[in-house]
Design a protein around this motif. Structure first.
Motif, PDB file in Angstrom:
ATOM      1  N   ARG A 170       3.104  -5.462  -1.952  1.00 53.90           N
ATOM      2  CA  ARG A 170       2.474  -5.860  -0.796  1.00 53.90           C
ATOM      3  C   ARG A 170       2.753  -4.533   0.322  1.00 53.90           C
ATOM      4  N   GLU A 189       0.508  -1.724  -0.852  1.00 53.76           N
ATOM      5  CA  GLU A 189      -0.800  -2.078  -0.320  1.00 53.76           C
ATOM      6  C   GLU A 189      -1.169  -1.931   1.291  1.00 53.76           C
ATOM      7  N   GLU A 190       0.029  -2.310   2.043  1.00 55.05           N
ATOM      8  CA  GLU A 190      -0.149  -2.026   3.394  1.00 55.05           C
ATOM      9  C   GLU A 190      -0.180  -0.392   4.039  1.00 55.05           C
TER      10      GLU A 190
END
Length: 156
Positions: free
Chosen positions: A38, A41-42
């Motif tokens: 995550r 992805e951020e």
């Protein structure tokens, strides 16, 4: 006879405790690897040049220091890849939650689809990144590797 029963009960309890500890450690490793995915992805989402095929192909995506080329042939199942210094993986600095080691990840520029509409002045297309993350449990031997694919539909 009672001594034998007591010893076998104690042994059974010890084995169950070890199994529970290993299961908990594996769950921590999964959570840490998921957190690293995550985070990557951020960082991709926030990078203004992640949608530039030229920048991504050259390994120049701001905020992502562990970008590698898809033709690299790295074996993400091997611990050697994760201990490498060339290229070195990114480290997720979020909460460790009893993890022995911070989770690590690599980002690969994976694929840019052909331009579909040549009449489009921007020549937008879809491009993909693959993220590989490794999380660790309470022991370094309890590691989990996860991968995800991140897609941009407005690459140029």
């Amino acid at each position: 006879m009672l001594t034998v029963l007591a010893l076998s009960s104690l042994r059974g309890a010890t084995v169950q405790e070890k199994m529970t500890t290993n299961s908990d450690s594996r769950n921590i490793a999964i959570q840490m690897a998921e957190s690293a995915l995550r985070d990557a992805e951020e960082k991709l989402k926030l990078s203004p040049n992640a949608v530039s095929v030229a920048s991504a192909s050259a390994g120049n995506v701001s905020g992502v220091t562990c970008l590698i080329n898809k033709v690299s042939g790295y074996d993400f199942a091997s611990e050697t890849t994760w201990q490498s210094s060339n290229p070195s993986p990114c480290t997720f600095s979020g909460g460790l939650k009893n993890s022995v080691k911070a989770p690590l990840y690599f980002v690969e520029f994976f694929y840019a689809a052909p331009v579909v509409d040549m009449s489009d002045p921007l020549r937008l297309r879809t491009c993909f990144y693959r993220i590989s993350a490794r999380g660790y449990g309470v022991k370094e031997s309890n590691s989990v590797t996860l991968q995800s694919t991140y897609r941009f539909t407005n690459c140029s």
